[in-house]
Design a protein around this motif. Sequence first.
Motif, PDB file in Angstrom:
ATOM      1  N   ALA A 240       0.845  -1.207   0.000  1.00 21.07           N
ATOM      2  CA  ALA A 240       0.000   0.000   0.000  1.00 21.07           C
ATOM      3  C   ALA A 240       0.875   1.250   0.000  1.00 21.07           C
ATOM      4  O   ALA A 240       0.950   1.995   0.985  1.00 21.07           O
ATOM      5  CB  ALA A 240      -0.944  -0.011   1.194  1.00 21.07           C
ATOM      6  N   ASP A 241       1.577   1.434  -1.121  1.00 18.65           N
ATOM      7  CA  ASP A 241       2.328   2.661  -1.373  1.00 18.65           C
ATOM      8  C   ASP A 241       1.458   3.498  -2.295  1.00 18.65           C
ATOM      9  O   ASP A 241       1.348   3.199  -3.503  1.00 18.65           O
ATOM     10  CB  ASP A 241       3.655   2.362  -2.044  1.00 18.65           C
ATOM     11  N   LEU A 242       0.847   4.531  -1.770  1.00 22.40           N
ATOM     12  CA  LEU A 242      -0.102   5.302  -2.576  1.00 22.40           C
ATOM     13  C   LEU A 242      -0.086   6.765  -2.162  1.00 22.40           C
ATOM     14  O   LEU A 242       0.387   7.116  -1.086  1.00 22.40           O
ATOM     15  CB  LEU A 242      -1.512   4.722  -2.474  1.00 22.40           C
ATOM     16  N   VAL A 243      -0.611   7.594  -3.066  1.00 19.39           N
ATOM     17  CA  VAL A 243      -0.694   9.026  -2.816  1.00 19.39           C
ATOM     18  C   VAL A 243      -2.101   9.502  -3.139  1.00 19.39           C
ATOM     19  O   VAL A 243      -2.674   9.119  -4.167  1.00 19.39           O
ATOM     20  CB  VAL A 243       0.328   9.809  -3.672  1.00 19.39           C
ATOM     21  N   MET A 244      -2.656  10.343  -2.261  1.00 16.85           N
ATOM     22  CA  MET A 244      -3.919  11.016  -2.542  1.00 16.85           C
ATOM     23  C   MET A 244      -3.610  12.493  -2.784  1.00 16.85           C
ATOM     24  O   MET A 244      -3.129  13.193  -1.893  1.00 16.85           O
ATOM     25  CB  MET A 244      -4.912  10.846  -1.387  1.00 16.85           C
TER      26      MET A 244
ATOM     27  N   VAL B 293       0.002  17.152  -1.836  1.00 17.92           N
ATOM     28  CA  VAL B 293      -0.213  15.776  -1.384  1.00 17.92           C
ATOM     29  C   VAL B 293      -1.026  15.821  -0.103  1.00 17.92           C
ATOM     30  O   VAL B 293      -0.566  16.320   0.928  1.00 17.92           O
ATOM     31  CB  VAL B 293       1.126  15.056  -1.155  1.00 17.92           C
ATOM     32  N   GLU B 294      -2.238  15.320  -0.172  1.00 17.73           N
ATOM     33  CA  GLU B 294      -3.096  15.259   1.007  1.00 17.73           C
ATOM     34  C   GLU B 294      -2.690  14.105   1.911  1.00 17.73           C
ATOM     35  O   GLU B 294      -2.707  14.223   3.137  1.00 17.73           O
ATOM     36  CB  GLU B 294      -4.556  15.108   0.580  1.00 17.73           C
ATOM     37  N   LEU B 295      -2.306  12.971   1.292  1.00 16.92           N
ATOM     38  CA  LEU B 295      -1.938  11.783   2.057  1.00 16.92           C
ATOM     39  C   LEU B 295      -0.991  10.943   1.224  1.00 16.92           C
ATOM     40  O   LEU B 295      -1.233  10.717   0.038  1.00 16.92           O
ATOM     41  CB  LEU B 295      -3.179  10.965   2.399  1.00 16.92           C
ATOM     42  N   ALA B 296       0.101  10.511   1.824  1.00 15.70           N
ATOM     43  CA  ALA B 296       1.008   9.562   1.179  1.00 15.70           C
ATOM     44  C   ALA B 296       1.287   8.432   2.154  1.00 15.70           C
ATOM     45  O   ALA B 296       1.662   8.678   3.309  1.00 15.70           O
ATOM     46  CB  ALA B 296       2.314  10.236   0.766  1.00 15.70           C
ATOM     47  N   LEU B 297       1.086   7.214   1.702  1.00 15.81           N
ATOM     48  CA  LEU B 297       1.306   6.028   2.519  1.00 15.81           C
ATOM     49  C   LEU B 297       2.437   5.194   1.933  1.00 15.81           C
ATOM     50  O   LEU B 297       2.534   5.026   0.713  1.00 15.81           O
ATOM     51  CB  LEU B 297       0.045   5.158   2.575  1.00 15.81           C
ATOM     52  N   VAL B 298       3.261   4.644   2.794  1.00 16.84           N
ATOM     53  CA  VAL B 298       4.283   3.674   2.410  1.00 16.84           C
ATOM     54  C   VAL B 298       4.032   2.422   3.226  1.00 16.84           C
ATOM     55  O   VAL B 298       4.160   2.437   4.458  1.00 16.84           O
ATOM     56  CB  VAL B 298       5.700   4.208   2.663  1.00 16.84           C
ATOM     57  N   GLY B 299       3.599   1.363   2.558  1.00 18.22           N
ATOM     58  CA  GLY B 299       3.227   0.156   3.277  1.00 18.22           C
ATOM     59  C   GLY B 299       2.104   0.396   4.264  1.00 18.22           C
ATOM     60  O   GLY B 299       2.048  -0.223   5.325  1.00 18.22           O
ATOM     61  N   GLY B 300       1.218   1.315   3.908  1.00 17.67           N
ATOM     62  CA  GLY B 300       0.084   1.636   4.761  1.00 17.67           C
ATOM     63  C   GLY B 300       0.365   2.648   5.852  1.00 17.67           C
ATOM     64  O   GLY B 300      -0.558   3.095   6.534  1.00 17.67           O
TER      65      GLY B 300
END
Length: 445
Positions: free
Chosen positions: A378-382, A408-415
């Motif tokens: 779950a590497d993702l960007v909102m 970038v509102e939210l960036a996750l790396v491995g959740g």
Amino acid sequence: MIVIENVTVATVDANDTVHTDGHVVVGDDGRIAAVGPGKTEMSGKRVDGKGHLVTPGLVNSHHHLYQWATRGLALDETLFGWLTTLYPIWGRLDADVTGAAAAAGLGWLALSGCTTSMDHHYVFPRDGGDVLEAEIEAARRIGLRFHPTRGSMDLSRKDGGLPPDHVVEETDEALAATEAAIDRWHDPSPGSMLRIAVAPCSPFSVTTRLMEEAAVLARRKGVRLHTHLAETDDEEQFCLERFGCTPVEYADRVGWLGEDVWLAHGVHFSDKEIARLGATRTGVAHCPSSNARLGAGMARVRELVDAGVPVGLGVDGAASQEVSQISAELRQALYTARLRGGPTAMTALEALRLGTMGGARCLGREDDIGSLEVGKLADLVMWRLDGLGHDGVDDKVAALVFGPTAPVELALVGGDPVVERGELVNADEETLAREARRVHRKLMV
């Protein structure tokens, strides 16, 4: 569990699926649990993504983090002039400078939507301490997935190379240090946050012996290979005079083409060489802003992609590309392709693919990252696209690529969050800037 809904989702899957009103669910294991259109009944912390776009995290496939400390110099030079100006300064690098520069560079990358970055570090002053460890600790501090490469130079000016004597290593010394770095740091597990690659710097700073033995070492250890290649006309002339062949022909001769190799820049390729790269599935890190800043030329990305070459995007060092935002490279890549081939040469979705799955392929991580698919990390960007700069562009992917750099509102790396509401989660931006300013002054005295 994190449930992001009411959001446009660009999955970058094999079909480039885009859900204009969709959802993404991040499981407690740090992997994608669900992705699709509409809402989901799955439970978890709910995030309303109205006016936003979710994409895979961007992958930076070529960088030199230490160069954050030497930005704004040699502004009107070609590559060789730029390097000869900066080599003496870089010879004063140490772990303190490298760590602060890396933290600033990685923090800035995270704020531009990067969740995975490599780094090509090839300057190891004898009294500089453990500079590789310093940048690895910086990546842990920021929270990004990191692929540092243990670079090397052993061909100094006295032997016909470009770098001065005091910034090169002995060949055996460089090989031993590279193997030690792999043994100490490389984590090959599927969810790895840290992988090492082997990266002699370039044909004009590395001996043939080091190129050949580095390839043998990397393959014995099961890690990837990286180097600069075919960046400028000067480099091609150097290879023709010293080796009697072009940079690609030289790379082929020394065992440097293959699925485990990715090359930085790749501006000057012939049709035959592009076909050879495609046949061997050798990757290319496209650095459009750096290529433009140094006047190196425009890479033939459309032809490379059509030939089956894995192509990712790279920011390159902050000293040759002061913007240093990976999200900005999406637009620059698209513009470069269209300058070469017209308005149909690249679409917004294709540019996004370069910055996500293309980079993942270069790093050998396409099974783990690069697209939003169930089971992947779950590497993702909102991205926030409801402000003045993007409002009215109904196609959210087009808004991201063609519009101004999106917050970038939210960036996750491995959740795990690394950016929330436009701010770093694990570091303070002002502190990073202050430390970067300090080491810049230290280096420039």
